[in-house]
Design an enzyme around this catalytic site. Structure first.
Site, PDB file in Angstrom:
ATOM      1  N   LYS A 197      -2.050  -2.049  -3.645  1.00 57.20           N
ATOM      2  CA  LYS A 197      -2.940  -1.072  -3.710  1.00 57.20           C
ATOM      3  C   LYS A 197      -1.841   0.557  -3.893  1.00 57.20           C
ATOM      4  O   LYS A 197      -1.142   0.463  -2.876  1.00 57.20           O
ATOM      5  CB  LYS A 197      -3.864  -0.848  -2.429  1.00 57.20           C
ATOM      6  CG  LYS A 197      -4.750   0.509  -2.514  1.00 57.20           C
ATOM      7  CD  LYS A 197      -5.447   0.439  -1.191  1.00 57.20           C
ATOM      8  CE  LYS A 197      -6.501   1.422  -1.071  1.00 57.20           C
ATOM      9  NZ  LYS A 197      -7.207   1.828   0.249  1.00 57.20           N
ATOM     10  N   GLU A 200       7.516  -6.760   2.489  1.00 57.56           N
ATOM     11  CA  GLU A 200       6.182  -6.932   3.049  1.00 57.56           C
ATOM     12  C   GLU A 200       5.502  -8.241   2.812  1.00 57.56           C
ATOM     13  O   GLU A 200       4.728  -8.765   3.596  1.00 57.56           O
ATOM     14  CB  GLU A 200       5.380  -5.632   2.617  1.00 57.56           C
ATOM     15  CG  GLU A 200       5.815  -4.322   3.072  1.00 57.56           C
ATOM     16  CD  GLU A 200       5.361  -4.151   4.688  1.00 57.56           C
ATOM     17  OE1 GLU A 200       4.774  -4.783   5.275  1.00 57.56           O
ATOM     18  OE2 GLU A 200       5.469  -2.701   5.114  1.00 57.56           O
ATOM     19  N   TYR A 260     -14.861   0.091  -7.827  1.00 56.32           N
ATOM     20  CA  TYR A 260     -16.209   0.690  -7.711  1.00 56.32           C
ATOM     21  C   TYR A 260     -17.108   0.514  -8.917  1.00 56.32           C
ATOM     22  O   TYR A 260     -18.241   0.725  -8.802  1.00 56.32           O
ATOM     23  CB  TYR A 260     -16.069   2.503  -7.391  1.00 56.32           C
ATOM     24  CG  TYR A 260     -15.253   2.456  -6.235  1.00 56.32           C
ATOM     25  CD1 TYR A 260     -15.713   2.519  -5.170  1.00 56.32           C
ATOM     26  CD2 TYR A 260     -13.861   2.804  -6.551  1.00 56.32           C
ATOM     27  CE1 TYR A 260     -14.999   2.662  -4.136  1.00 56.32           C
ATOM     28  CE2 TYR A 260     -13.000   2.983  -5.295  1.00 56.32           C
ATOM     29  CZ  TYR A 260     -13.478   2.773  -4.097  1.00 56.32           C
ATOM     30  OH  TYR A 260     -12.732   3.355  -3.089  1.00 56.32           O
ATOM     31  N   ARG A 293       0.507  10.178   5.546  1.00 59.98           N
ATOM     32  CA  ARG A 293       1.049   8.636   5.978  1.00 59.98           C
ATOM     33  C   ARG A 293       2.059   8.234   5.675  1.00 59.98           C
ATOM     34  O   ARG A 293       2.257   7.189   5.420  1.00 59.98           O
ATOM     35  CB  ARG A 293      -0.257   7.787   5.627  1.00 59.98           C
ATOM     36  CG  ARG A 293      -1.773   8.548   6.247  1.00 59.98           C
ATOM     37  CD  ARG A 293      -3.067   7.418   5.907  1.00 59.98           C
ATOM     38  NE  ARG A 293      -4.207   7.925   6.593  1.00 59.98           N
ATOM     39  CZ  ARG A 293      -5.047   8.184   6.169  1.00 59.98           C
ATOM     40  NH1 ARG A 293      -5.239   8.323   4.728  1.00 59.98           N
ATOM     41  NH2 ARG A 293      -6.036   8.694   6.847  1.00 59.98           N
ATOM     42  N   LYS A 314       1.001  -1.254   0.050  1.00 59.67           N
ATOM     43  CA  LYS A 314       0.041  -0.012  -0.044  1.00 59.67           C
ATOM     44  C   LYS A 314       0.862   1.225  -0.191  1.00 59.67           C
ATOM     45  O   LYS A 314       1.583   1.707   1.064  1.00 59.67           O
ATOM     46  CB  LYS A 314      -0.873   0.181   1.011  1.00 59.67           C
ATOM     47  CG  LYS A 314      -1.635   1.123   1.116  1.00 59.67           C
ATOM     48  CD  LYS A 314      -2.748   1.090   2.333  1.00 59.67           C
ATOM     49  CE  LYS A 314      -3.922   2.239   2.393  1.00 59.67           C
ATOM     50  NZ  LYS A 314      -5.022   2.296   3.690  1.00 59.67           N
ATOM     51  N   SER A 318      -9.890   5.017  -5.586  1.00 59.74           N
ATOM     52  CA  SER A 318     -10.544   6.035  -5.940  1.00 59.74           C
ATOM     53  C   SER A 318     -10.315   7.228  -7.084  1.00 59.74           C
ATOM     54  O   SER A 318     -10.751   7.451  -7.921  1.00 59.74           O
ATOM     55  CB  SER A 318     -10.959   6.842  -4.733  1.00 59.74           C
ATOM     56  OG  SER A 318      -9.857   7.528  -4.156  1.00 59.74           O
TER      57      SER A 318
END
Length: 330
Positions: free
Chosen positions: A255, A240, A320, A224, A203, A281
């Protein structure tokens, strides 16, 4: 025939001559079962609330969420990933709504399970960003930094209450070190060995998350970058992956999807569990905005983007457009 005899001797265009020919030789196929629908449910609203930055996507009411889940089942979609948006007054420093059995996300999980049973995999977001008044994915220490280990304690409790509410799959998305192992232990301790973990393994700290912040009414101040990954790095992602698999991840995710297809391909080459990718998004909004301007063919662009993600190695895609595309494929 060319005046140069049989040149060219190889004619790949023969396999592109008609729609049926192209369909028959297609190497990558989209299927409704590939898709997982991300969905937002907002506490205290009587009508679905349109998300301005994501045309066609809404913050659901409890009732409209149940309807969306039923539509996804009818279309053949495999899962729904739920994000809860609590009332602003209920947010606090530790994200209490995230562990409240009556918090909006837990209520929504119960609602959807009651509506669709096991016909749709009900997945839930294990993260504090929607429920904290500072908008970070974890608990802050005295210096305002995200405290990794204190956050893990909150994630463990979140996973347990989500499992109790009926989640088939939990999705730890906060990028805390050790999150998968702690959540696996927490679930096993309450006898929920049956609940799977879809790890947000890769991510990145992406600029493409912007519209999502509106969707979850984020209170984030700052960024972040101390816990999400640097877009410049790939080895970090592979590390990871190794850690999440060792800790017990049942599925892994990359992601964002589109800007990181190379990373997705690397992960898919070595992972021995199903690999998902999240078409986020910003990817959604760019296509919708360009289509609204008449600059691109919307339907073709959607299918091309999704095909590229699957071709790169994703077995499942969070998008979506999940229900819409699944309906068209059927």
């Amino acid at each position: 025939m060319s005046k140069y005899g049989s040149f060219p001797g190889s004619r790949p265009r023969r396999l592109r001559t008609t729609p049926v020919m192209r369909r028959m030789v297609a190497e990558t196929r989209l299927h409704p079962a590939d898709f997982i629908l991300p969905a937002f449910v907002r506490e205290g609203v009587r009508e679905p609330v349109p998300i301005a930055a994501m045309p066609g996507v809404v913050q659901h009411t409890r009732d409209s969420l149940k309807k969306a889940a039923a539509e996804a089942v009818a279309a053949g979609v495999s899962g729904i990933m739920l994000f809860g948006v609590p009332e602003e007054s209920k947010k606090d420093a530790v994200g209490t709504p995230g562990t409240d059995p009556d918090g909006i996300l837990q209520v929504a999980i119960r609602d959807v399970r009651a509506e669709v049973g096991d016909d749709l995999l009900v997945m839930s977001d294990v993260c504090l960003d929607e429920t904290t008044d500072h908008g970070h994915c974890g608990v802050l220490d005295a210096d305002g930094r995200v405290d990794n280990d204190a956050t893990l304690e909150r994630y463990a409790e979140m996973a347990q209450v989500q499992a109790d509410a009926g989640a088939h799959v939990v999705g730890p998305s906060g990028m805390m070190d050790g999150q998968v192992g702690v959540i696996r232990d927490a679930l096993d301790q309450i006898g929920r060995e049956d609940v799977a973990i879809l790890a947000y393994t890769v991510k990145y700290a992406s600029a493409f998350y912007g519209p999502f912040r509106e969707a979850v009414a984020s209170s984030l101040r700052g960024d972040r970058k101390t816990y999400q990954q640097d877009p410049a790095n790939v080895r970090d992602s592979m590390r990871e992956l190794a850690l999440d698999l060792e800790e017990g991840a049942d599925m892994v995710m990359v992601k964002p999807a589109g800007p990181y297809l190379d990373v997705l391909a690397r992960v898919a080459d070595v992972a021995d569990v199903p690999v998902a990718a999240y078409q986020i998004s910003g990817e959604y909004s760019m296509i919708e905005a360009a289509a609204e301007k008449g600059w691109i063919d919307r339907d073709r662009a959607i299918l091309e983007a999704l095909t590229g993600i699957k071709r790169a190695g994703a077995q499942n895609i969070l998008t979506y457009w999940a229900t819409e595309v699944a309906q068209k494929l059927r």
